[in-house]
Design a protein around this motif. Structure first.
Motif, PDB file in Angstrom:
ATOM      1  N   VAL A 135       0.866  -1.191   0.000  1.00  0.00           N
ATOM      2  CA  VAL A 135       0.000   0.000   0.000  1.00  0.00           C
ATOM      3  C   VAL A 135       0.897   1.234   0.000  1.00  0.00           C
ATOM      4  CG1 VAL A 135      -1.853   1.227   1.188  1.00  0.00           C
ATOM      5  CG2 VAL A 135      -1.706  -1.268   1.368  1.00  0.00           C
ATOM      6  N   VAL A 136       0.628   2.151  -0.920  1.00  0.00           N
ATOM      7  CA  VAL A 136       1.464   3.352  -1.035  1.00  0.00           C
ATOM      8  C   VAL A 136       0.575   4.590  -1.076  1.00  0.00           C
ATOM      9  CG1 VAL A 136       3.286   4.524  -2.345  1.00  0.00           C
ATOM     10  CG2 VAL A 136       3.121   2.023  -2.433  1.00  0.00           C
ATOM     11  N   PHE A 137       0.911   5.549  -0.240  1.00  0.00           N
ATOM     12  CA  PHE A 137       0.268   6.872  -0.277  1.00  0.00           C
ATOM     13  C   PHE A 137       1.352   7.928  -0.449  1.00  0.00           C
ATOM     14  CE2 PHE A 137      -2.753   4.438   2.308  1.00  0.00           C
ATOM     15  CZ  PHE A 137      -3.965   4.806   1.736  1.00  0.00           C
ATOM     16  N   ILE A 138       1.036   8.964  -1.206  1.00  0.00           N
ATOM     17  CA  ILE A 138       1.909  10.138  -1.259  1.00  0.00           C
ATOM     18  C   ILE A 138       1.053  11.366  -0.983  1.00  0.00           C
ATOM     19  CG2 ILE A 138       3.665   9.203  -2.816  1.00  0.00           C
ATOM     20  CD1 ILE A 138       2.304  10.696  -5.115  1.00  0.00           C
ATOM     21  N   ASP A 139       1.702  12.387  -0.422  1.00  0.00           N
ATOM     22  CA  ASP A 139       0.938  13.613  -0.161  1.00  0.00           C
ATOM     23  C   ASP A 139       1.894  14.756   0.176  1.00  0.00           C
ATOM     24  OD1 ASP A 139      -1.366  15.290   0.378  1.00  0.00           O
ATOM     25  OD2 ASP A 139      -2.462  13.407   0.692  1.00  0.00           O
ATOM     26  N   ASN A 140       1.277  15.897   0.434  1.00  0.00           N
ATOM     27  CA  ASN A 140       2.063  17.122   0.672  1.00  0.00           C
ATOM     28  C   ASN A 140       2.571  17.249   2.103  1.00  0.00           C
ATOM     29  OD1 ASN A 140      -0.375  18.153  -1.296  1.00  0.00           O
ATOM     30  ND2 ASN A 140       1.586  19.078  -1.806  1.00  0.00           N
ATOM     31  N   ARG A 141       3.761  17.836   2.244  1.00  0.00           N
ATOM     32  CA  ARG A 141       4.195  18.399   3.522  1.00  0.00           C
ATOM     33  C   ARG A 141       3.855  19.890   3.474  1.00  0.00           C
ATOM     34  NH1 ARG A 141      10.215  16.963   4.752  1.00  0.00           N
ATOM     35  NH2 ARG A 141       9.487  17.326   6.890  1.00  0.00           N
ATOM     36  N   PHE A 142       3.666  20.474   4.634  1.00  0.00           N
ATOM     37  CA  PHE A 142       3.387  21.909   4.653  1.00  0.00           C
ATOM     38  C   PHE A 142       4.700  22.676   4.557  1.00  0.00           C
ATOM     39  CE2 PHE A 142       2.650  26.097   6.346  1.00  0.00           C
ATOM     40  CZ  PHE A 142       1.506  26.452   5.658  1.00  0.00           C
ATOM     41  N   VAL A 143       4.814  23.512   3.530  1.00  0.00           N
ATOM     42  CA  VAL A 143       6.036  24.293   3.322  1.00  0.00           C
ATOM     43  C   VAL A 143       5.657  25.776   3.277  1.00  0.00           C
ATOM     44  CG1 VAL A 143       8.030  24.684   1.823  1.00  0.00           C
ATOM     45  CG2 VAL A 143       7.033  22.391   1.990  1.00  0.00           C
ATOM     46  N   PRO A 144       6.001  26.522   4.337  1.00  0.00           N
ATOM     47  CA  PRO A 144       5.649  27.944   4.351  1.00  0.00           C
ATOM     48  C   PRO A 144       6.175  28.650   3.108  1.00  0.00           C
ATOM     49  CG  PRO A 144       6.559  27.256   6.477  1.00  0.00           C
ATOM     50  CD  PRO A 144       6.758  26.101   5.529  1.00  0.00           C
ATOM     51  N   GLY A 145       5.335  29.480   2.515  1.00  0.00           N
ATOM     52  CA  GLY A 145       5.754  30.217   1.319  1.00  0.00           C
ATOM     53  C   GLY A 145       5.436  29.482   0.035  1.00  0.00           C
ATOM     54  N   SER A 146       5.280  28.150   0.118  1.00  0.00           N
ATOM     55  CA  SER A 146       4.935  27.368  -1.075  1.00  0.00           C
ATOM     56  C   SER A 146       3.515  26.806  -0.927  1.00  0.00           C
ATOM     57  CB  SER A 146       5.942  26.230  -1.269  1.00  0.00           C
ATOM     58  OG  SER A 146       5.616  25.469  -2.412  1.00  0.00           O
ATOM     59  N   SER A 147       3.183  26.332   0.270  1.00  0.00           N
ATOM     60  CA  SER A 147       1.834  25.790   0.500  1.00  0.00           C
ATOM     61  C   SER A 147       0.849  26.929   0.747  1.00  0.00           C
ATOM     62  CB  SER A 147       1.826  24.886   1.742  1.00  0.00           C
ATOM     63  OG  SER A 147       2.830  23.901   1.649  1.00  0.00           O
ATOM     64  N   THR A 148      -0.418  26.674   0.397  1.00  0.00           N
ATOM     65  CA  THR A 148      -1.488  27.624   0.744  1.00  0.00           C
ATOM     66  C   THR A 148      -1.611  27.656   2.274  1.00  0.00           C
ATOM     67  OG1 THR A 148      -2.635  26.993  -1.274  1.00  0.00           O
ATOM     68  CG2 THR A 148      -3.946  28.122   0.395  1.00  0.00           C
ATOM     69  N   PRO A 149      -1.660  28.841   2.877  1.00  0.00           N
ATOM     70  CA  PRO A 149      -1.721  28.907   4.352  1.00  0.00           C
ATOM     71  C   PRO A 149      -2.938  28.181   4.926  1.00  0.00           C
ATOM     72  CG  PRO A 149      -1.345  31.084   3.397  1.00  0.00           C
ATOM     73  CD  PRO A 149      -1.639  30.166   2.252  1.00  0.00           C
ATOM     74  N   ILE A 150      -2.803  27.710   6.163  1.00  0.00           N
ATOM     75  CA  ILE A 150      -3.939  27.121   6.892  1.00  0.00           C
ATOM     76  C   ILE A 150      -4.826  28.277   7.358  1.00  0.00           C
ATOM     77  CG2 ILE A 150      -4.618  25.758   8.922  1.00  0.00           C
ATOM     78  CD1 ILE A 150      -2.955  24.154   6.972  1.00  0.00           C
ATOM     79  N   SER A 151      -6.123  28.191   7.046  1.00  0.00           N
ATOM     80  CA  SER A 151      -7.026  29.292   7.438  1.00  0.00           C
ATOM     81  C   SER A 151      -7.648  29.054   8.806  1.00  0.00           C
ATOM     82  CB  SER A 151      -8.107  29.484   6.380  1.00  0.00           C
ATOM     83  OG  SER A 151      -8.758  28.275   6.115  1.00  0.00           O
ATOM     84  N   ARG A 152      -7.859  27.772   9.146  1.00  0.00           N
ATOM     85  CA  ARG A 152      -8.390  27.469  10.482  1.00  0.00           C
ATOM     86  C   ARG A 152      -8.187  25.994  10.768  1.00  0.00           C
ATOM     87  NH1 ARG A 152     -13.581  24.852  10.935  1.00  0.00           N
ATOM     88  NH2 ARG A 152     -14.496  24.548   8.864  1.00  0.00           N
ATOM     89  N   THR A 153      -8.274  25.649  12.055  1.00  0.00           N
ATOM     90  CA  THR A 153      -8.202  24.245  12.464  1.00  0.00           C
ATOM     91  C   THR A 153      -9.433  23.949  13.308  1.00  0.00           C
ATOM     92  OG1 THR A 153      -5.794  24.342  12.456  1.00  0.00           O
ATOM     93  CG2 THR A 153      -6.780  22.518  13.661  1.00  0.00           C
ATOM     94  N   SER A 154     -10.111  22.826  13.003  1.00  0.00           N
ATOM     95  CA  SER A 154     -11.350  22.500  13.712  1.00  0.00           C
ATOM     96  C   SER A 154     -11.022  21.881  15.073  1.00  0.00           C
ATOM     97  CB  SER A 154     -12.165  21.501  12.880  1.00  0.00           C
ATOM     98  OG  SER A 154     -11.549  20.224  12.977  1.00  0.00           O
ATOM     99  N   PRO A 155     -12.032  21.791  15.959  1.00  0.00           N
ATOM    100  CA  PRO A 155     -11.794  21.140  17.255  1.00  0.00           C
ATOM    101  C   PRO A 155     -11.330  19.691  17.097  1.00  0.00           C
ATOM    102  CG  PRO A 155     -13.868  22.352  17.266  1.00  0.00           C
ATOM    103  CD  PRO A 155     -13.368  22.379  15.857  1.00  0.00           C
ATOM    104  N   ASP A 156     -11.685  19.040  15.981  1.00  0.00           N
ATOM    105  CA  ASP A 156     -11.238  17.655  15.726  1.00  0.00           C
ATOM    106  C   ASP A 156      -9.775  17.590  15.284  1.00  0.00           C
ATOM    107  OD1 ASP A 156     -13.737  16.748  16.214  1.00  0.00           O
ATOM    108  OD2 ASP A 156     -14.302  16.460  14.102  1.00  0.00           O
ATOM    109  N   GLY A 157      -9.166  18.735  15.043  1.00  0.00           N
ATOM    110  CA  GLY A 157      -7.766  18.745  14.602  1.00  0.00           C
ATOM    111  C   GLY A 157      -7.604  18.752  13.097  1.00  0.00           C
ATOM    112  N   ASP A 158      -8.704  18.890  12.346  1.00  0.00           N
ATOM    113  CA  ASP A 158      -8.592  18.982  10.883  1.00  0.00           C
ATOM    114  C   ASP A 158      -8.301  20.427  10.493  1.00  0.00           C
ATOM    115  OD1 ASP A 158      -9.204  16.272  10.290  1.00  0.00           O
ATOM    116  OD2 ASP A 158     -11.323  16.689  10.683  1.00  0.00           O
ATOM    117  N   SER A 159      -7.364  20.582   9.548  1.00  0.00           N
ATOM    118  CA  SER A 159      -7.032  21.944   9.126  1.00  0.00           C
ATOM    119  C   SER A 159      -7.652  22.240   7.756  1.00  0.00           C
ATOM    120  CB  SER A 159      -5.511  22.161   9.116  1.00  0.00           C
ATOM    121  OG  SER A 159      -4.856  21.150   8.425  1.00  0.00           O
ATOM    122  N   TYR A 160      -7.829  23.507   7.489  1.00  0.00           N
ATOM    123  CA  TYR A 160      -8.527  23.962   6.272  1.00  0.00           C
ATOM    124  C   TYR A 160      -7.719  25.048   5.582  1.00  0.00           C
ATOM    125  CZ  TYR A 160     -12.628  21.478   7.986  1.00  0.00           C
ATOM    126  OH  TYR A 160     -13.493  20.495   8.402  1.00  0.00           O
TER     127      TYR A 160
END
Ligand SMILES: C[S@@+](CC[C@H](N)C(=O)[O-])C[C@H]1O[C@@H](n2cnc3c(N)ncnc32)[C@H](O)[C@@H]1O
Length: 215
Positions: free
Chosen positions: A140-165
């Motif tokens: 099983v293989v997954f790939i995805d993004n790391r958060f890179v300031p200046g390259s990634s779209t900023p996080i606008s909010r984080t929910s109480p469940d810990g999900d970021s948007y």
């Protein structure tokens, strides 16, 4: 009624692959393409949330077969229109949370940039559904993004469940709030700890790759 995430990707279909043109990410993307080509070689691969087939194209020439699924007809139309190396690639409209019962078990599963869109509370249910379609010993293989300031779209909010948007803008001027999580290496290990104590995790500057084997 499609989910907000699905509606966003349906609307974004025509401009989706531009995300893979960011100049600073090219060497990481080339490394991922090469890793997937090697890791999925000679496998019967189930790919979920395949989008426009950008990653399918990286490993399909090495795979024995690819069954690639997405819930958006818009992205599937783009994927199907690409020149595939042989008749071993099929695209199916399917919900990654409720995959169909296939007439066979696959020897590998892959998904690109889907994990980050999973609400944390749905991760284990999603993984159980995926694993139900796999043979013992499957990769099983997954790939995805790391958060890179200046390259990634900023996080606008984080929910109480810990999900970021993030707030994302499309060419037509509309803005969409999109769930996008950036799990740490230990989050990834923890999520798959009931499946394997020793997953392989590769971190590049911009991306992560998680690989493990079904017992
Ligand atoms: C970030 S894109 C990833 C596409 C592709 N895997 C890639 O890496 O280029 C997320 C994809 O998930 C799809 N999607 C959204 N909700 C889905 C669902 N419930 N089941 C299957 N696919 C879904 C979208 O249509 C979109 O193609």
């Amino acid at each position: 009624m499609p989910s907000e995430l699905l509606a966003y990707y349906q609307q974004r279909a025509g401009e989706y692959e531009r995300v893979y043109a960011k100049p600073e990410r090219q060497s990481d993307l080339a490394l991922l393409r090469s890793l997937l080509h090697d890791q999925l070689r000679n496998h019967h691969v189930l790919e979920v949330s395949c989008g426009t087939g950008y990653w399918t194209a990286a490993f399909a020439p090495a795979a024995l077969s690819v069954t690639a699924c997405d819930l958006s007809p818009e992205v599937l139309a783009i994927a199907r229109a690409k020149p595939w190396p042989s008749a071993n690639v099929e695209f199916i409209e399917a919900d990654s949370y409720a995959l169909p019962v296939f007439d066979r078990k696959f020897s590998a599963a892959f998904s690109g940039f889907w994990w980050s869109h999973l609400p944390r509370h749905r991760l284990s249910t999603f993984l159980s559904g995926l694993h139900a379609n796999l043979q013992p010993g499957a990769t099983v293989v997954f790939i995805d993004n790391r958060f890179v300031p200046g390259s990634s779209t900023p996080i606008s909010r984080t929910s109480p469940d810990g999900d970021s948007y993030q707030l994302r803008r499309l060419d037509d001027g509309t803005t969409h709030e999109v769930l996008k999580n950036f799990p740490s290496e230990s989050d990834l290990r923890h999520t798959v700890s009931c499946i394997t104590p020793s997953p392989e995790i590769i971190l590049t500057d911009y991306f992560w790759l998680l690989r493990y084997t079904i017992p």
